[in-house]
Enzyme design. Structure first.
Site, PDB file in Angstrom:
ATOM      1  N   CYS A  25     -99.652  72.948  31.586  1.00  0.00           N
ATOM      2  CA  CYS A  25     -98.309  73.361  31.155  1.00  0.00           C
ATOM      3  C   CYS A  25     -97.618  72.153  30.544  1.00  0.00           C
ATOM      4  O   CYS A  25     -97.391  71.147  31.233  1.00  0.00           O
ATOM      5  CB  CYS A  25     -97.498  73.899  32.327  1.00  0.00           C
ATOM      6  SG  CYS A  25     -95.773  74.282  31.891  1.00  0.00           S
TER       7      CYS A  25
ATOM      8  N   CYS B  71     -91.791  80.222  28.799  1.00  0.00           N
ATOM      9  CA  CYS B  71     -91.151  79.791  27.548  1.00  0.00           C
ATOM     10  C   CYS B  71     -90.943  81.002  26.639  1.00  0.00           C
ATOM     11  O   CYS B  71     -91.777  81.904  26.605  1.00  0.00           O
ATOM     12  CB  CYS B  71     -92.023  78.777  26.813  1.00  0.00           C
ATOM     13  SG  CYS B  71     -92.246  77.217  27.683  1.00  0.00           S
TER      14      CYS B  71
ATOM     15  N   CYS C 189     -98.447  75.553  23.256  1.00  0.00           N
ATOM     16  CA  CYS C 189     -99.190  75.894  24.469  1.00  0.00           C
ATOM     17  C   CYS C 189    -100.033  77.136  24.209  1.00  0.00           C
ATOM     18  O   CYS C 189     -99.564  78.091  23.573  1.00  0.00           O
ATOM     19  CB  CYS C 189     -98.207  76.145  25.614  1.00  0.00           C
ATOM     20  SG  CYS C 189     -98.963  76.736  27.139  1.00  0.00           S
TER      21      CYS C 189
ATOM     22  N   CYS D 199     -74.200  76.235  34.123  1.00  0.00           N
ATOM     23  CA  CYS D 199     -75.469  76.714  33.572  1.00  0.00           C
ATOM     24  C   CYS D 199     -75.340  78.136  33.043  1.00  0.00           C
ATOM     25  O   CYS D 199     -76.335  78.771  32.704  1.00  0.00           O
ATOM     26  CB  CYS D 199     -76.570  76.651  34.639  1.00  0.00           C
ATOM     27  SG  CYS D 199     -76.230  77.669  36.090  1.00  0.00           S
TER      28      CYS D 199
ATOM     29  N   GLN E 191     -81.478  69.133  39.635  1.00  0.00           N
ATOM     30  CA  GLN E 191     -81.643  69.304  38.198  1.00  0.00           C
ATOM     31  C   GLN E 191     -83.140  69.273  37.897  1.00  0.00           C
ATOM     32  O   GLN E 191     -83.900  68.538  38.529  1.00  0.00           O
ATOM     33  CB  GLN E 191     -80.913  68.195  37.439  1.00  0.00           C
ATOM     34  CG  GLN E 191     -79.410  68.187  37.640  1.00  0.00           C
ATOM     35  CD  GLN E 191     -78.735  69.449  37.125  1.00  0.00           C
ATOM     36  OE1 GLN E 191     -79.248  70.135  36.238  1.00  0.00           O
ATOM     37  NE2 GLN E 191     -77.573  69.774  37.692  1.00  0.00           N
TER      38      GLN E 191
ATOM     39  N   CYS F  83     -97.313  83.935  28.871  1.00  0.00           N
ATOM     40  CA  CYS F  83     -96.569  83.383  30.000  1.00  0.00           C
ATOM     41  C   CYS F  83     -95.070  83.551  29.760  1.00  0.00           C
ATOM     42  O   CYS F  83     -94.588  83.361  28.641  1.00  0.00           O
ATOM     43  CB  CYS F  83     -96.930  81.907  30.154  1.00  0.00           C
ATOM     44  SG  CYS F  83     -95.893  80.999  31.302  1.00  0.00           S
TER      45      CYS F  83
ATOM     46  N   ASP G 296     -69.407  71.938  39.618  1.00  0.00           N
ATOM     47  CA  ASP G 296     -70.692  72.381  39.058  1.00  0.00           C
ATOM     48  C   ASP G 296     -71.197  73.557  39.886  1.00  0.00           C
ATOM     49  O   ASP G 296     -72.090  73.404  40.729  1.00  0.00           O
ATOM     50  CB  ASP G 296     -71.697  71.220  39.090  1.00  0.00           C
ATOM     51  CG  ASP G 296     -73.047  71.593  38.494  1.00  0.00           C
ATOM     52  OD1 ASP G 296     -73.142  72.643  37.841  1.00  0.00           O
ATOM     53  OD2 ASP G 296     -74.017  70.827  38.708  1.00  0.00           O
TER      54      ASP G 296
END
Length: 442
Positions: A171, A96, A87, A397, A277, A93, A371
């Protein structure tokens, strides 16, 4: 002589950080994906966008814990795992942090991260499966930062550790439908009078079109003209719903179609801003792992159930188990309750962090799936540790709180059967995991 009072009120000046060049051999990656090494003065240096084995050159920019953060300027000795970025905005940015690393190496690192985190709690001697990764171009939900200006509307993502917005046109993470919507979302955001101070725009791809939520920085109010424009926009671009958040209150401005998400074969009209998700592909992997783990169970509790990510696929298992689903988010529980009418599913609204089911209540289930949010499920784990539930599936997570909760369960007599890292946040350091535990008998 100055009084004690004057000495107490005298302000001490904070030492100013002085930037200097630094060259360091990167030896490992930190939890956030930054390269870490030690310079010739013995100081720990954190260097984003560098990889183990590389000689990285940069400038120190600030203190960071016990070390120093630095800005990468060049790589003198590239790693074999270094690849070209995907990218044009990478490095500017903050969306990422790991596009410079080969996908296979990222998968290996995330498995190693989970292994080390669990090991720190003494959790070893069980298989940790290879990472299951989701490709780019699948994100169905994104939150954009927006700042309208006199000349244009700046629309994109924040820079790393900054409020500065990087204006983006494309993106590679986004699904095709979200990618196609970028230009019209920018145009719409710049046309709303109540959004003149900017804010955030969250867009979610649903079965019936986009679900859009505006969150203004200044708690701005929509004008009548704004409302008319939003309704016209929704009709023109087949938008399912547009909502406006003001001082914590969310108002549906227009809802032309149900904002449905399909779980198993059931459509659920998800509430505004509901947790989902990030991709359908990632959801499918998590659901498959959870369903395989509880195969054969006749009565299952799905705790922290949300809108039914696991509840509805569990209810569709061949053995047709009885499912009890619970969560503290009333709007999501209510949405699922409406969707599952007539099925063998009971739904409960309860604050599981403060009032989890007791061990006696849990004993009525063959299997429990949980979860939780990033804070984990410590009190629930404590009650489960005293239960005789045969199978527990922990989805998380946050590897750190997952390790804490697993340690409680193992100390209570459970055995970890297997763990599977799941990477559905492509090119980031975020990591999910599914862990299966068993107990034969108390």
């Amino acid at each position: 002589m100055p009084s004690h009072h004057n000495r107490r009120n005298r302000k001490s000046k904070k030492p100013q950080f002085t930037s200097h060049p630094v060259e360091v051999e990167i030896t490992r990656l930190g939890a956030g994906g930054d390269g870490i090494g030690t310079d010739n003065k013995g100081r720990i240096i954190y260097m984003p966008y560098s990889l183990p084995g590389e000689i990285a050159v940069g400038k120190t920019i600030a203190k960071r814990g016990e070390g120093i953060a630095a800005k990468l300027e060049s790589i003198q000795q590239p790693s074999k795992n270094r690849v070209n970025q995907k990218c044009d905005y990478f490095g500017q940015c903050g969306g990422c942090s790991m596009q410079h690393m080969a996908d296979g190496a990222i998968s290996d690192w995330k498995r190693e991260t989970l292994t080390k985190t669990l090991h720190q709690k003494g959790l070893d001697d069980f298989p940790i499966n290879p990472t299951k990764s989701i490709p780019a171009g699948t994100r169905r939900r994104a939150r954009f930062a927006v700042k309208p200006t006199q000349n244009k509307c700046v629309f994109g993502f924040n820079s790393p550790f900054s409020k500065q917005i990087v204006d983006i046109e494309t993106c590679p993470l986004l699904s095709p439908k979200l990618s196609e919507a970028l230009s019209i979302l920018r145009q719409l955001s710049g046309s709303i009078e109540g959004f003149s101070m900017g804010g955030d725009v969250q867009a979610t791809e649903t079965q019936n079109g986009l679900d859009i939520l505006f969150v203004p920085n200044n708690n701005g109010e929509l004008t009548l003209h704004d409302r008319e424009n939003l309704i016209e926009f929704a009709n023109q671009h087949q938008v399912a719903r547009i909502a406006w958040e003001n001082d914590g209150w969310v108002e549906p401005v227009c809802a032309l179609l149900p904002a449905d998400i399909k779980f198993a074969q059931t459509d659920v009209a998800v509430p505004i801003g509901a947790f989902l998700q990030p991709s359908q592909a990632g959801q499918d992997i998590l659901v498959d792992l959870v369903c395989k783990a509880v195969s054969g169970a006749k009565k299952i509790a799905d705790l922290y159930c949300g809108c039914g990510t696991f509840t509805l696929p569990l209810a569709a298992l061949p053995q047709k188990p009885i499912i009890h689903a619970a969560d503290g988010l009333e709007d999501q529980v209510s949405a699922m309750r409406k969707a599952v009418a007539g099925q063998k599913i009971t739904v409960e609204s309860i604050d599981l962090a403060k009032n989890p089911p007791s061990s006696d209540e849990l004993n009525t289930f063959d299997a429990v799936v949980f979860d939780p949010p990033r804070a984990g499920a410590q009190r629930l784990a404590e009650n489960l540790a005293w239960s005789n539930v045969e199978t527990i599936v922990a989805v998380s997570c946050n590897p750190a709180t997952l390790a804490r909760d697993l340690r409680i369960l193992v100390d209570g007599g459970y055995e970890i059967v297997e763990a599977t890292p799941v990477d559905q946040f492509t090119w980031s350091a975020h990591l999910e995991a599914v862990v299966v535990l068993k107990r034969e008998s108390l």
